[in-house]
Design an enzyme around this catalytic site. Structure first.
Site, short mmCIF file in Angstrom:
data_model
loop_
_atom_site.label_atom_id
_atom_site.label_comp_id
_atom_site.label_asym_id
_atom_site.label_seq_id
_atom_site.Cartn_x
_atom_site.Cartn_y
_atom_site.Cartn_z
N GLY A 6 16.06 -9.76 3.61
CA GLY A 6 17.03 -8.79 4.09
C GLY A 6 18.47 -9.09 3.76
O GLY A 6 19.36 -8.28 4.08
N TYR A 53 0.88 -1.18 0.00
CA TYR A 53 0.00 0.00 0.00
C TYR A 53 0.91 1.22 0.00
O TYR A 53 1.10 1.89 1.02
CB TYR A 53 -0.93 -0.02 1.21
CG TYR A 53 -1.84 -1.24 1.19
CD1 TYR A 53 -3.03 -1.23 0.48
CD2 TYR A 53 -1.47 -2.42 1.84
CE1 TYR A 53 -3.85 -2.36 0.43
CE2 TYR A 53 -2.27 -3.54 1.79
CZ TYR A 53 -3.46 -3.51 1.08
OH TYR A 53 -4.26 -4.63 1.03
N ASP A 100 13.87 -8.59 8.65
CA ASP A 100 14.76 -8.02 7.65
C ASP A 100 16.07 -7.54 8.22
O ASP A 100 17.08 -7.47 7.52
CB ASP A 100 14.07 -6.82 6.96
CG ASP A 100 12.95 -7.24 6.02
OD1 ASP A 100 12.27 -8.22 6.34
OD2 ASP A 100 12.76 -6.59 4.99
N ASN A 152 18.28 -3.90 -7.60
CA ASN A 152 16.96 -4.18 -7.00
C ASN A 152 15.83 -4.12 -8.03
O ASN A 152 14.88 -3.34 -7.88
CB ASN A 152 16.68 -3.22 -5.85
CG ASN A 152 17.11 -3.77 -4.50
OD1 ASN A 152 17.06 -4.98 -4.27
ND2 ASN A 152 17.57 -2.91 -3.62
N GLY A 157 20.12 -9.27 0.86
CA GLY A 157 20.74 -8.40 -0.14
C GLY A 157 21.14 -7.05 0.44
O GLY A 157 22.22 -6.54 0.15
N ASP A 158 20.26 -6.47 1.26
CA ASP A 158 20.57 -5.18 1.90
C ASP A 158 21.74 -5.33 2.86
O ASP A 158 22.60 -4.45 2.95
CB ASP A 158 19.35 -4.65 2.64
CG ASP A 158 18.12 -4.55 1.76
OD1 ASP A 158 18.29 -4.35 0.54
OD2 ASP A 158 17.00 -4.69 2.28
N ARG A 169 12.54 -4.71 -9.53
CA ARG A 169 11.22 -5.14 -9.07
C ARG A 169 10.24 -4.93 -10.23
O ARG A 169 9.67 -3.84 -10.38
CB ARG A 169 10.78 -4.32 -7.85
CG ARG A 169 11.72 -4.42 -6.66
CD ARG A 169 11.61 -5.78 -5.99
NE ARG A 169 12.36 -5.81 -4.74
CZ ARG A 169 13.62 -6.18 -4.62
NH1 ARG A 169 14.30 -6.55 -5.71
NH2 ARG A 169 14.22 -6.17 -3.45
#
Length: 363
Positions: free
Chosen positions: A270, A121, A309, A181, A272-273, A183
């Protein structure tokens, strides 16, 4: 992670190690496994690629700043407080009185499975309205590293304009780090072609991180060498191969591959971050490329061995000891839940790998 309290707005923009710019949202984590329709309650957390990286870096001892926009609402209050408590400077985050803070819900399952659900959202969120005109560009550039991701570019035309401004090659800019990233869902309603935009932005960066699965999906590139051929401009290119490891290309196309660690995965979120945080931390310390990749893997392993994450990173001395292991000992390490808490907690090896454990224990 140690909470140090939110930073307050300075009179003069302070230079920090890393500035991270991008949207963070309030995340609702399910109280039990199963479809979203069957989950009776959720626990509130925070989620955002760039802010996640900033939080991990702050917990690892680096000075960091997060730049974004949030609504003038309770969720915005929560994000500023939660991210600030990691020690991240949040003084340059804009409060938007007209747009809400984004939120999302997800299931407890692995994101790689078909059963995983995410309900976003974020349309019309405060962060999606960011532009080059209303973001504090001086604060964004007042870091040794400016960390960005391709998610921001997909949020709106104004966000894309901002990303182009920040990745434009200009004298005196900080080192620009860009995590691709990709998406696809975020680009469906965009007039821009996502893969082309991401390639354009990556070419403007100094350090690029991309998964080989992303490179295949977005650009049709089948291996790390093909990614490097398509992206010759960044000084450092890191291609991640999931559980196999990661390859880094440096100046003069020097190539370094480091295998991933064995990890007892709790939740595949989490990582990748966290990998980006580990690689950037080692880059700031001017460590060799092999050790930068190893620190990336160690930070990713910390994230993989907790449910959410964000995870407490290993203490620097422990991470340095593990990164210094010889190739045989590195290959035999296996990390499980709790391994970051002490020098040996949760870290175990296959039979015959006693040397690795001995080196971890020895200062």
């Amino acid at each position: 992670m140690t909470a140090t309290g939110p930073r307050t707005a300075p009179d003069v923009v302070e230079t920090v190690d890393v500035v991270a710019l991008g949207e963070s949202m309030v995340t609702f984590l399910p109280s039990r496994p199963g479809p979203l329709a069957d989950v009776p309650s959720f626990e509130r957390a925070i989620g955002g690629a760039e802010s996640n990286t900033a939080c991990v870096l702050a917990a690892a001892g680096h000075s960091t700043r997060w730049i974004s926009a949030v609504g003038r609402d309770g969720f915005g209050d929560h994000l500023l407080r939660a991210i600030g408590e990691y020690g991240v400077d949040v003084s340059s985050v804009r409060r938007d009185p007209h747009r809400p803070t984004g939120v999302y819900f997800r299931t407890a399952g692995d994101r790689a499975t078909d059963a995983h659900e995410v309900a976003y959202y974020r349309a019309g969120s405060a962060a999606s309205a960011m532009t080059a005109a209303d973001v504090d560009l001086e604060a964004a550039r007042a870091g040794r590293v400016l960390h960005l991701s391709g998610i921001t570019a997909a949020l709106s035309p104004g966000c894309l304009e901002l990303m182009r401004e920040l990745t434009a090659r200009r004298p005196g800019r900080p080192l620009v780090s860009f995590d691709v990233n990709h998406r696809p869902g975020l680009w469906r309603d965009s007039d821009a072609h996502g893969p082309e935009v991401l390639l354009e932005l990556a070419r403007g960066a100094d350090l690029v991180l991309v998964g080989d699965d992303e490179a295949r999906e977005a650009w049709g590139l089948r291996d790390a060498a093909a990614v490097r051929e398509a992206l010759p401009e960044p000084e450092i290119l890191v291609v991640k191969h999931g559980s196999r490891g990661a390859t880094a290309y440096g100046p003069y196309d020097a190539r370094t591959f480091v295998p991933s660690l064995g990890v007892d995965v709790v939740a595949a979120v989490g990582a990748g971050d966290a990998f980006a945080a580990g690689f950037l931390s080692a880059t700031l310390r001017a460590l060799p490329v092999r050790d930068r990749l190893r620190h990336g893997h160690l930070m990713a392993a910390a994230a993989l061995t907790v449910p959410g994450d964000l995870a407490a990173p290993p203490a620097r001395d422990l991470a340095d000891r593990l990164a210094a292991l010889d190739d045989t000992a590195w290959g035999r390490l296996r990390l499980g839940p709790g391994w970051t808490e002490t020098a040996t907690a949760g870290a175990h090896t296959d039979a015959g790998a006693d040397r690795a454990e001995e080196e971890v224990r020895t200062p």
